[in-house]
Scaffold this active site. Structure first.
Site, PDB file in Angstrom:
ATOM      1  N   HIS A 191     -16.275  54.130 -15.705  1.00 29.08           N
ATOM      2  CA  HIS A 191     -15.724  55.406 -16.178  1.00 29.08           C
ATOM      3  C   HIS A 191     -14.242  55.255 -16.481  1.00 29.08           C
ATOM      4  CE1 HIS A 191     -14.812  55.211 -11.892  1.00 29.08           C
ATOM      5  NE2 HIS A 191     -13.695  55.809 -12.244  1.00 29.08           N
TER       6      HIS A 191
ATOM      7  N   THR B 279     -11.056  57.469 -15.687  1.00 34.51           N
ATOM      8  CA  THR B 279     -10.572  58.637 -14.926  1.00 34.51           C
ATOM      9  C   THR B 279      -9.567  59.418 -15.760  1.00 34.51           C
ATOM     10  OG1 THR B 279     -10.764  57.335 -12.894  1.00 34.51           O
ATOM     11  CG2 THR B 279      -9.437  59.345 -12.765  1.00 34.51           C
TER      12      THR B 279
ATOM     13  N   HIS C 143      -7.866  53.867 -19.095  1.00 31.00           N
ATOM     14  CA  HIS C 143      -8.567  52.582 -18.926  1.00 31.00           C
ATOM     15  C   HIS C 143      -9.893  52.780 -18.213  1.00 31.00           C
ATOM     16  CE1 HIS C 143      -6.773  53.340 -15.046  1.00 31.00           C
ATOM     17  NE2 HIS C 143      -7.779  52.635 -14.547  1.00 31.00           N
TER      18      HIS C 143
ATOM     19  N   THR D 224     -11.785  50.691 -15.219  1.00 33.66           N
ATOM     20  CA  THR D 224     -11.704  49.574 -14.279  1.00 33.66           C
ATOM     21  C   THR D 224     -13.029  48.814 -14.337  1.00 33.66           C
ATOM     22  OG1 THR D 224     -10.141  50.665 -12.803  1.00 33.66           O
ATOM     23  CG2 THR D 224     -11.504  48.930 -11.838  1.00 33.66           C
TER      24      THR D 224
HETATM   25  P1  2AM Z   1      -9.525  53.919 -11.718  1.00 32.20           P
HETATM   26  O1  2AM Z   1      -9.459  55.138 -12.553  1.00 32.20           O
HETATM   27  O2  2AM Z   1      -8.519  52.912 -12.089  1.00 32.20           O
HETATM   28  O3  2AM Z   1     -10.886  53.292 -11.717  1.00 32.20           O
HETATM   29  C1  2AM Z   1     -11.963  57.095  -7.584  1.00 32.20           C
HETATM   30  O4  2AM Z   1     -11.179  56.449  -6.651  1.00 32.20           O
HETATM   31  C2  2AM Z   1     -11.436  56.903  -8.983  1.00 32.20           C
HETATM   32  O5  2AM Z   1     -10.179  57.535  -9.140  1.00 32.20           O
HETATM   33  C3  2AM Z   1     -11.254  55.458  -9.358  1.00 32.20           C
HETATM   34  O6  2AM Z   1     -11.851  55.305 -10.589  1.00 32.20           O
HETATM   35  C4  2AM Z   1      -9.762  55.224  -9.338  1.00 32.20           C
HETATM   36  O7  2AM Z   1      -9.172  54.318 -10.189  1.00 32.20           O
HETATM   37  C5  2AM Z   1      -9.211  56.599  -9.533  1.00 32.20           C
HETATM   38  N1  2AM Z   1      -8.033  56.799  -8.681  1.00 32.20           N
HETATM   39  C6  2AM Z   1      -7.950  56.620  -7.356  1.00 32.20           C
HETATM   40  N2  2AM Z   1      -6.734  56.958  -6.895  1.00 32.20           N
HETATM   41  C7  2AM Z   1      -6.013  57.364  -7.966  1.00 32.20           C
HETATM   42  C8  2AM Z   1      -4.690  57.834  -8.158  1.00 32.20           C
HETATM   43  N3  2AM Z   1      -3.841  57.971  -7.135  1.00 32.20           N
HETATM   44  N4  2AM Z   1      -4.303  58.128  -9.409  1.00 32.20           N
HETATM   45  C9  2AM Z   1      -5.137  57.988 -10.441  1.00 32.20           C
HETATM   46  N5  2AM Z   1      -6.411  57.543 -10.326  1.00 32.20           N
HETATM   47  C10 2AM Z   1      -6.850  57.251  -9.109  1.00 32.20           C
END
Ligand code: 2AM
Length: 223
Positions: A69, A71, A155, A157
């Site tokens: 996904h 985010t 992005h 991950t």
């Molecule tokens: P990602 O978007 O890089 O994959 C659940 O943890 C999701 O939220 C993950 O996909 C993670 O990273 C994202 N995430 C976790 N902590 C975050 C933060 N502080 N800021 C932005 N995205 C975060």
């Protein structure tokens, strides 16, 4: 009793459809397989292994997440700043469960993360929180990040090395974009998929010749 507030999710984002996920995982794994055989990569292997002569199998090195996904807003069930405001945006409410095509334009590999850069369309930027690019960014990097187009952190991950949290991928991407902006590009290698650039300290950036598109659904996620 007052009406209960709707609960906030862990995060909102665009989720790849299952068949798309398979396709993207295969294509990006193929890239990893090629990367760790390149002489240019082997020259910098110690940045991954801590030892000069050791080999690394990048496919094993990165653990892939459960569901691919991109985010948009990390809400942390309401604990994150701006979570409620984001969930209440008209644009967000209207977009839930809708289909979006994401465009992956680059891949990044660092000793910590493996990720796909997503180039957002104007419609997609409307779902990108203004402050999201800057969150958790090192103060020294902030001025450069503020000068990048909104949504530069977007992005997917694709994998993290042992003990690394997914949030690191966006930070690694921003660091790479900042180095590029400062003209600090190192070795370049032409690959079938595009141009691979080395950016010091084990950071690699593959600019794709052709973007990889992926069908997604915008939705919220809670564990
Ligand atoms: P990602 O978007 O890089 O994959 C659940 O943890 C999701 O939220 C993950 O996909 C993670 O990273 C994202 N995430 C976790 N902590 C975050 C933060 N502080 N800021 C932005 N995205 C975060």
């Amino acid at each position: 009793e007052p009406p209960k507030e709707p609960e906030l999710p862990l995060f909102f984002g665009w989720f790849l459809l299952p068949e798309e996920e398979e396709r993207i995982k295969c294509a990006t794994m193929d890239f990893l397989k090629t990367l760790d055989t390149l002489e240019a990569f082997k020259e910098h292997i110690s940045e991954f292994t801590g030892e000069a002569e050791k080999e690394v199998d990048l496919e094993q090195y990165f653990q892939s997440p459960l569901q691919l996904h991109c985010t948009t807003k990390f809400c942390d069930y309401g604990k994150a700043e701006g979570a409620k405001e984001y969930a209440e945006l008209q644009a967000v409410k209207e977009s839930l469960a809708k289909s979006y095509e994401l465009s992956v334009t680059a891949l990044i590999v660092t000793p910590r993360t493996f990720g796909a850069r997503v180039s957002l369309t104007e419609a997609q930027v409307k779902l990108w929180p203004e402050e999201a690019d800057k969150e958790g960014v090192a103060p020294a990097l902030l001025p450069i990040v503020e000068a990048l187009p909104v949504g530069s952190r977007a992005h997917v991950t694709l994998g993290c090395s042992a003990g690394v949290e997914a949030v690191q991928t966006g930070l690694d991407l921003l660091e790479i974009l900042a180095l590029q902006k400062e003209g600090k590009e190192g070795t370049q290698v032409e690959m079938d998929l595009g141009t691979l650039t080395y950016l010091s300290e084990g950071r690699w950036f593959l600019a794709l010749r052709e973007p990889i598109n992926a069908d997604t659904t915008f939705t919220s996620f809670s564990e």
